[in-house]
Design a protein around this motif. Structure first.
Motif, PDB file in Angstrom:
ATOM      1  N   GLU B  66       0.826  -1.207   0.000  1.00 42.00           N
ATOM      2  CA  GLU B  66       0.000   0.000   0.000  1.00 42.00           C
ATOM      3  C   GLU B  66       0.859   1.255   0.000  1.00 42.00           C
ATOM      4  OE1 GLU B  66      -4.237  -1.413   1.823  1.00 42.00           O
ATOM      5  OE2 GLU B  66      -2.682  -0.782   3.227  1.00 42.00           O
ATOM      6  N   THR B  69       1.835   1.820  -3.562  1.00 45.20           N
ATOM      7  CA  THR B  69       0.736   2.401  -4.335  1.00 45.20           C
ATOM      8  C   THR B  69       0.596   3.882  -4.009  1.00 45.20           C
ATOM      9  OG1 THR B  69      -0.467   0.317  -4.345  1.00 45.20           O
ATOM     10  CG2 THR B  69      -1.743   2.297  -4.779  1.00 45.20           C
ATOM     11  N   GLU B  70       0.673   4.191  -2.729  1.00 43.83           N
ATOM     12  CA  GLU B  70       0.559   5.581  -2.290  1.00 43.83           C
ATOM     13  C   GLU B  70       1.593   6.475  -2.946  1.00 43.83           C
ATOM     14  OE1 GLU B  70       0.615   6.633   2.129  1.00 43.83           O
ATOM     15  OE2 GLU B  70      -0.961   5.123   1.763  1.00 43.83           O
ATOM     16  N   VAL B  93      -5.848  -4.553  -2.442  1.00 40.61           N
ATOM     17  CA  VAL B  93      -4.617  -3.854  -2.774  1.00 40.61           C
ATOM     18  C   VAL B  93      -4.473  -3.762  -4.292  1.00 40.61           C
ATOM     19  CG1 VAL B  93      -3.450  -4.531  -0.650  1.00 40.61           C
ATOM     20  CG2 VAL B  93      -3.244  -5.995  -2.660  1.00 40.61           C
TER      21      VAL B  93
END
Lengths: 124, 302
Positions: B66, B69-70, B93
């Motif tokens: 995550e 991705t952020e 996710v």
């Protein structure tokens, strides 16, 4: 499993496999998602992607002739081409089915979008 | 039994459904994982503002993914526990997930990734101390014959590490890095891991953040593919930089809180006398106070 991931997957960790690429896809369930389009990322990925393998994968999933057979010249600035590449690489997801090793025929099951690449002790 | 989880069972059994859920709901755990993931991405030294194609090794339930991705990256995660991957799926996710054993080698084409991170996974790799095998063999023999793999896995951790590192080296693009946050058991384990990585062609070494703090100390194995380069600087080595304070000062805060509350600190003579008063008010049978009440006892000598 997105087609981008399929494009980099091999079965070369198995004993007796030389190249193990590309893996065939026998899909039972495919999902299409909407993913944010990032032209910069797609341009860079196109350099790494094995284009013929991507076309073959698209064909396996029933999308024949939707992708140009080769990467077009000056693709960085060709938004239509990039969008098509984006759609196939990032938006098509194989949820259930099998990946097939081209050299041994060994199947790697895909369940709920997750390919099982675990090899048995006698296969490595 | 040792408190280290990797001494208790192989990762796909330790992280069964219950443990997988617990792991992903524990907020303190999540906070720590988040911090370590962010630090690992920092150590990757990726070009600025460029979404990259990254690998998350031992991705588990996707906590570290995550963070990727952020930060705008596209990632693929590999883990051996299907229960953990199941939780990752539930958490939706963004990364693609693969069920696989790192020690069997990574099934990827050459140059596929711009970088790799691994949070709290490497210590599971060489895995499964043989002394526990017999116990689990009896218990699980009929339930899961994949446990037999664990026996073979224990035969040659050096080989598994080498297969892992050499396949990782090949699937990373030239000039990219792999950052492993892990919990080394002892220096010979670090030695084994580092030597196999070097044999596989990597350069680099260990970066230890907050080396002087027992709780905040974190180990990052930084592996590079582009030839010899200087290691990134560790955090907290300069004494002016404090370790994250949610750990360092908790005892001090508790003591101050107690003094302010107006009550006597626990176990002192005043506290004991107050407690006895309370019991008398409740009508409970209480010994009379004497000069011996709450006297100092000699400390235990074992």
């Amino acid at each position: 499993m997105k087609l981008l991931t399929h494009n980099i997957l091999t079965s070369k960790c198995l004993k007796g496999v030389t190249v193990g690429y590309p893996l065939g896809i026998v899909a039972k369930e495919v999902k299409v998602n909407e993913v944010d389009f990032n032209p910069e990322f797609i341009s860079r990925m196109i350099q790494k992607v094995d284009w013929p393998a991507l076309c073959k994968a698209a064909e396996n999933l029933g999308h024949t002739d939707e992708l140009p057979p080769t990467v077009v010249d000056d693709y960085e600035n060709n938004e239509e081409f990039l969008k098509k590449a984006h759609h196939f690489l990032m938006e098509i997801e194989v949820m259930n089915g099998d990946l097939v090793c081209p050299e041994t025929g060994r199947k790697f099951p895909v369940t709920d979008g997750i390919p099982n690449m675990l090899a048995n002790e006698d296969e490595v | 039994m040792s408190g280290r989880p990797e001494h208790q069972a192989p990762p796909e059994i330790f992280y069964g459904e219950d443990e997988a859920r617990k792991y992903s709901r524990n907020t303190r755990m999540m906070e720590i994982q988040l911090t370590m993931s962010e630090r690992a991405v920092e150590l990757l030294c990726l070009p600025e503002n460029q979404p990259c194609h990254l690998l998350d090794l031992g991705c588990g339930s996707g906590l570290s993914g995550e963070t990727l991705t952020e930060q705008g990256h596209i990632w693929t995660g590999v883990d051996i526990s299907s229960a953990m991957l199941g939780v990752a799926k539930e958490r939706e996710v963004e990364g693609d997930l693969l069920l696989g054993d790192l020690g069997q080698g990574l099934p990827f084409r050459a140059g596929a990734f711009d970088g790799a991170i691994s949070i709290s996974a490497l210590q599971w790799l060489e895995f499964f101390k043989v002394r526990y095998f017999n116990n689990y063999c009896l218990i699980f023999h009929l339930i899961d014959c994949r446990l037999c793999n664990a026996d073979q896995r224990s035969h040659n951790p050096a080989k598994r590490l080498y297969i892992f590192f050499s396949s990782l080296y090949s699937c990373l693009s030239r000039g990219s890095r792999a950052i492993f946050q892990f919990y080394p058991e002892n220096s010979s384990q670090v030695e084994l891991i580092t030597s196999q990585a070097m044999k596989a062609g990597f350069t680099g070494g260990l970066v230890v953040d907050y080396p002087n703090s027992t709780k905040a100390k974190k180990f990052f194995l930084c592996l590079m593919t582009g030839g010899q380069q200087p290691l990134p600087a560790a955090l907290g080595v300069d004494s002016r930089e404090d370790a994250p304070n949610h750990v360092a000062f908790s005892q001090k805060r508790d003591r101050v809180k107690q003094l302010r509350s107006g009550k006597a600190p626990k176990k002192s003579r005043d506290w004991i006398l107050e407690k006895k008063e309370r019991r008398r008010r409740q009508g409970k049978e209480t010994r009379d106070d004497s000069k011996f009440t709450g006297r100092k006892r000699p400390s235990h000598v074992w």
